[in-house]
Scaffold this active site. Structure first.
Site, mmCIF file in Angstrom:
data_model
loop_
_atom_site.group_PDB
_atom_site.id
_atom_site.type_symbol
_atom_site.label_atom_id
_atom_site.label_comp_id
_atom_site.label_asym_id
_atom_site.label_seq_id
_atom_site.Cartn_x
_atom_site.Cartn_y
_atom_site.Cartn_z
ATOM 1 N N ARG A 139 34.671 33.960 51.687
ATOM 2 C CA ARG A 139 35.767 34.594 50.938
ATOM 3 C C ARG A 139 36.015 36.022 51.412
ATOM 4 O O ARG A 139 37.160 36.457 51.537
ATOM 5 C CB ARG A 139 35.459 34.559 49.454
ATOM 6 C CG ARG A 139 35.434 33.139 48.910
ATOM 7 C CD ARG A 139 34.863 33.066 47.520
ATOM 8 N NE ARG A 139 34.738 31.670 47.115
ATOM 9 C CZ ARG A 139 33.849 31.239 46.251
ATOM 10 N NH1 ARG A 139 32.995 32.088 45.678
ATOM 11 N NH2 ARG A 139 33.790 29.958 45.927
ATOM 12 N N CYS B 262 37.588 58.309 37.904
ATOM 13 C CA CYS B 262 38.794 58.915 37.325
ATOM 14 C C CYS B 262 38.766 58.616 35.828
ATOM 15 O O CYS B 262 37.713 58.259 35.296
ATOM 16 C CB CYS B 262 40.069 58.411 38.011
ATOM 17 S SG CYS B 262 40.508 56.692 37.707
ATOM 18 N N HIS C 204 28.592 39.400 45.484
ATOM 19 C CA HIS C 204 29.550 38.299 45.608
ATOM 20 C C HIS C 204 30.781 38.697 46.407
ATOM 21 O O HIS C 204 31.376 37.850 47.074
ATOM 22 C CB HIS C 204 30.016 37.818 44.235
ATOM 23 C CG HIS C 204 28.942 37.176 43.433
ATOM 24 N ND1 HIS C 204 29.231 36.387 42.347
ATOM 25 C CD2 HIS C 204 27.589 37.201 43.520
ATOM 26 C CE1 HIS C 204 28.103 35.943 41.809
ATOM 27 N NE2 HIS C 204 27.096 36.440 42.506
#
Length: 150
Positions: A135, A65, A98
């Site tokens: 995570r 965008c 990550h």
């Protein structure tokens, strides 16, 4: 691997250049089926690409965008999507390696920078280190309602 790509009216030219580049590299690129117009809305493209990425687990998504922020926010509303707004190749590497990103978003970049970002995102391995996987799993658990905020 399938690569889904979409953009609102502000990213059409960059999207077309990326599609052309990826096809020349022999990759299976599938543009969003949502038609562009002068009054289109970036969430429509984010949702369409995200939906297709989820249907095809080994695929990736690219959304474009004006600056990549709005379309990344919209994509991240789709359960199971981890879309990172990236502005350089280091961002693209870390987004995937990550943070387990399955989509990237950007906008307003020079075509050569965009090609480099896309190359890095596509070729980088998904997260493998335990600290990253932990995570990512925590994010997924929260998204599924399995854990509360700490």
């Amino acid at each position: 691997m399938k690569i889904y790509i979409g953009s609102d009216h502000r990213g059409i030219e960059l999207k077309e250049e990326i599609i052309k580049y990826l096809k020349e590299e022999g990759l299976n690129v599938i543009p969003s089926s949502v038609p562009n117009s002068e009054t289109d809305d970036y969430p429509d493209f984010a949702f369409d690409v995200a939906k297709n990425v989820l249907k095809n687990p080994d695929s990736l998504g690219i959304v474009i965008c004006g600056n990549g922020i709005g379309i990344s926010i919209a994509a991240n509303k789709v359960k199971g999507i981890r879309c990172a707004r990236v502005i350089n190749s280091d961002d693209a590497f870390k987004a995937k390696n990550h943070n387990g990103a399955n989509m990237i978003a950007f906008g307003g970049l020079d075509i050569e920078v965009a090609k480099e970002i896309v190359d890095i995102f596509i070729t980088t391995q998904s997260a493998r280190e335990q600290r990253h996987l932990k995570r990512i799993e925590k994010i997924t658990q929260y998204e599924n309602g399995d854990i509360e905020c700490i």
